[in-house]
Scaffold this active site. Sequence first.
Site, PDB file in Angstrom:
ATOM      1  N   SER A  27       0.824  -1.205   0.000  1.00 39.77           N
ATOM      2  CA  SER A  27       0.000   0.000   0.000  1.00 39.77           C
ATOM      3  C   SER A  27       0.858   1.255   0.000  1.00 39.77           C
ATOM      4  O   SER A  27       0.575   2.219  -0.722  1.00 39.77           O
ATOM      5  CB  SER A  27      -0.930  -0.007   1.217  1.00 39.77           C
ATOM      6  OG  SER A  27      -1.836  -1.093   1.148  1.00 39.77           O
ATOM      7  N   GLY A  99      -5.840  -3.434  -7.057  1.00 39.69           N
ATOM      8  CA  GLY A  99      -6.770  -2.364  -6.782  1.00 39.69           C
ATOM      9  C   GLY A  99      -6.113  -1.000  -6.815  1.00 39.69           C
ATOM     10  O   GLY A  99      -6.726  -0.011  -7.234  1.00 39.69           O
ATOM     11  N   ARG A 127     -14.838  -6.258 -10.213  1.00 40.82           N
ATOM     12  CA  ARG A 127     -14.656  -5.409  -9.038  1.00 40.82           C
ATOM     13  C   ARG A 127     -15.338  -4.051  -9.245  1.00 40.82           C
ATOM     14  O   ARG A 127     -15.325  -3.501 -10.342  1.00 40.82           O
ATOM     15  CB  ARG A 127     -13.168  -5.223  -8.721  1.00 40.82           C
ATOM     16  CG  ARG A 127     -12.474  -6.522  -8.401  1.00 40.82           C
ATOM     17  CD  ARG A 127     -11.046  -6.327  -7.942  1.00 40.82           C
ATOM     18  NE  ARG A 127     -10.987  -5.718  -6.613  1.00 40.82           N
ATOM     19  CZ  ARG A 127      -9.849  -5.516  -5.947  1.00 40.82           C
ATOM     20  NH1 ARG A 127      -8.694  -5.867  -6.496  1.00 40.82           N
ATOM     21  NH2 ARG A 127      -9.858  -4.961  -4.752  1.00 40.82           N
ATOM     22  N   SER A 174     -14.999   0.557  -0.595  1.00 44.59           N
ATOM     23  CA  SER A 174     -13.541   0.548  -0.485  1.00 44.59           C
ATOM     24  C   SER A 174     -13.025   1.937  -0.146  1.00 44.59           C
ATOM     25  O   SER A 174     -13.456   2.928  -0.738  1.00 44.59           O
ATOM     26  CB  SER A 174     -12.903   0.079  -1.796  1.00 44.59           C
ATOM     27  OG  SER A 174     -11.486   0.202  -1.731  1.00 44.59           O
ATOM     28  N   GLU A 322      -8.319  -6.222   5.676  1.00 44.15           N
ATOM     29  CA  GLU A 322      -7.383  -7.037   4.904  1.00 44.15           C
ATOM     30  C   GLU A 322      -6.712  -8.113   5.739  1.00 44.15           C
ATOM     31  O   GLU A 322      -6.158  -9.070   5.200  1.00 44.15           O
ATOM     32  CB  GLU A 322      -6.330  -6.150   4.242  1.00 44.15           C
ATOM     33  CG  GLU A 322      -5.360  -5.463   5.170  1.00 44.15           C
ATOM     34  CD  GLU A 322      -4.405  -4.561   4.409  1.00 44.15           C
ATOM     35  OE1 GLU A 322      -3.214  -4.542   4.781  1.00 44.15           O
ATOM     36  OE2 GLU A 322      -4.821  -3.878   3.452  1.00 44.15           O
ATOM     37  N   HIS A 349     -13.201  -7.369  -2.901  1.00 44.51           N
ATOM     38  CA  HIS A 349     -11.751  -7.468  -3.028  1.00 44.51           C
ATOM     39  C   HIS A 349     -11.395  -8.409  -4.191  1.00 44.51           C
ATOM     40  O   HIS A 349     -12.159  -8.548  -5.132  1.00 44.51           O
ATOM     41  CB  HIS A 349     -11.148  -7.913  -1.705  1.00 44.51           C
ATOM     42  CG  HIS A 349     -10.996  -6.795  -0.718  1.00 44.51           C
ATOM     43  ND1 HIS A 349      -9.826  -6.523  -0.055  1.00 44.51           N
ATOM     44  CD2 HIS A 349     -11.888  -5.853  -0.300  1.00 44.51           C
ATOM     45  CE1 HIS A 349      -9.991  -5.479   0.725  1.00 44.51           C
ATOM     46  NE2 HIS A 349     -11.234  -5.053   0.605  1.00 44.51           N
ATOM     47  N   ARG A 353     -14.410 -12.343  -0.495  1.00 41.92           N
ATOM     48  CA  ARG A 353     -13.655 -13.051   0.536  1.00 41.92           C
ATOM     49  C   ARG A 353     -14.548 -13.687   1.588  1.00 41.92           C
ATOM     50  O   ARG A 353     -14.177 -14.720   2.168  1.00 41.92           O
ATOM     51  CB  ARG A 353     -12.640 -12.110   1.203  1.00 41.92           C
ATOM     52  CG  ARG A 353     -11.394 -11.900   0.366  1.00 41.92           C
ATOM     53  CD  ARG A 353     -10.356 -11.071   1.081  1.00 41.92           C
ATOM     54  NE  ARG A 353      -9.170 -10.925   0.223  1.00 41.92           N
ATOM     55  CZ  ARG A 353      -8.274  -9.956   0.350  1.00 41.92           C
ATOM     56  NH1 ARG A 353      -8.420  -9.052   1.290  1.00 41.92           N
ATOM     57  NH2 ARG A 353      -7.240  -9.901  -0.464  1.00 41.92           N
TER      58      ARG A 353
END
Length: 442
Positions: A27, A99, A127, A174, A322, A349, A353
């Site tokens: 990230s 992403g 997505r 998100s 996450e 994601h 998930r």
Amino acid sequence: MTSEVLWTAPVAQGPVDALVRVPGSKSLTARWMLLGAIADEPTRLRRALVSRDTRLMRDALERLGAVLSVQDGELQVTPIPPPSEAPAEPIEIHAGLAGTVMRFVPLLAALHHGDVRFTGDDAALQRPMSPVIAVLRAQGVEVTEHGEAGRLPFTVHGKGHLAGGRIEVDASESSQFVSNALLVAARGDQDLELVHRGASLPSLPHIDMTMETLRAVGVQVSHEVDEDGLHLWRVARGTIAPGSIVVEPDLSNAGPFLAAAMVTEGTIAIADWPERTTQPGDAYRGLLEQMGAEVWREDDSLCVSGTGTIMGIDADLSRTGEIAPTIAALAALAESPSRLRGIGHLRGHETDRLRALATELTRLGARTVELEDGLEINPSPLRGTVFETYEDHRMATAAAIIGLRVPDVRVVNVETTQKTLPDFVGMWLSMLHTDAPAGGTW
């Protein structure tokens, strides 16, 4: 079930005892790379992550005109030159499953003068992308959608500028839908005022991370919650000067190794754990302690020891979604049920998930109920089986955790871990005191 190659997760033959150095944060690496591409001067990144996601980010930035090179072990980013008056030739950017590429780079593409088409892996085409497109259009950027509305692929018709000003976004699915607008806002025609209007705002630490990186490069950014409960961010136009940056280790990727200490009643130390960080993975310290681990700092390392007990947990993971797959794997091995809440956004994601974890943990023998916003995990004796990963790196590492104790857990496409951890298998075997190959390179 796919026909991908299966990897049998190794069963631990005793307690683990290792010092682990995880690569740089994905990230943070993505944010620093993007800011370097629009900076006023070259940027040098030390300990930047080398993985599929960051290679895809590098390719995207280079297609837009940035120059990236490795010098003395550092990644140097030379900014994108000013756009020409005449439109450039059309280009295509492939986001893979990243992403950060599919959601951060389209705003950068608006500063390019020309057409930029975005696409990705098959799973990426499912997505959610509507908020990205909405923010672009709110700033006067034309976007052509080529398939299902609000999904990849689409083309950004860049005119070399972003209007800025006051815009609204629904980031319920998100936090990246806030970060993408903030990261490039200093290059807008006006200061940015971004308002979130939506049912929830997940993964706030990632937005805090974006704000911290902006402040570190000299950008003025603020956040407030008004009397109506609306989140408002302001970013001022101005210079961007990253200079030389040291990227923190990826604390979320440290999670499976810390979990291994609990599963095997061993001890793992993660080197260079920052004393202060915006990374969601820092939450492991408190969560693993609640689940029965001993947790402490020793010099610059975070240490975790298993006590022989893994307790179930009732936890709101809305800020730290996450890390949910790692906590879910431990919950499947626990002595009591667990409830993981506030993670409905994980459906958008790399895969859904929640459904993926419920399916695979139940297949192993831990009856897992998929809730609207989370999971209820009921431990039972587990059995070896094929564990599908759905092209999701965190599903693969969750399977490896369970495989430390449960024989014959066969993981589908473990190489999906290259998304953020290029030599996961090698590092895992090394932790278990087995020779392992070296990591990746640019």
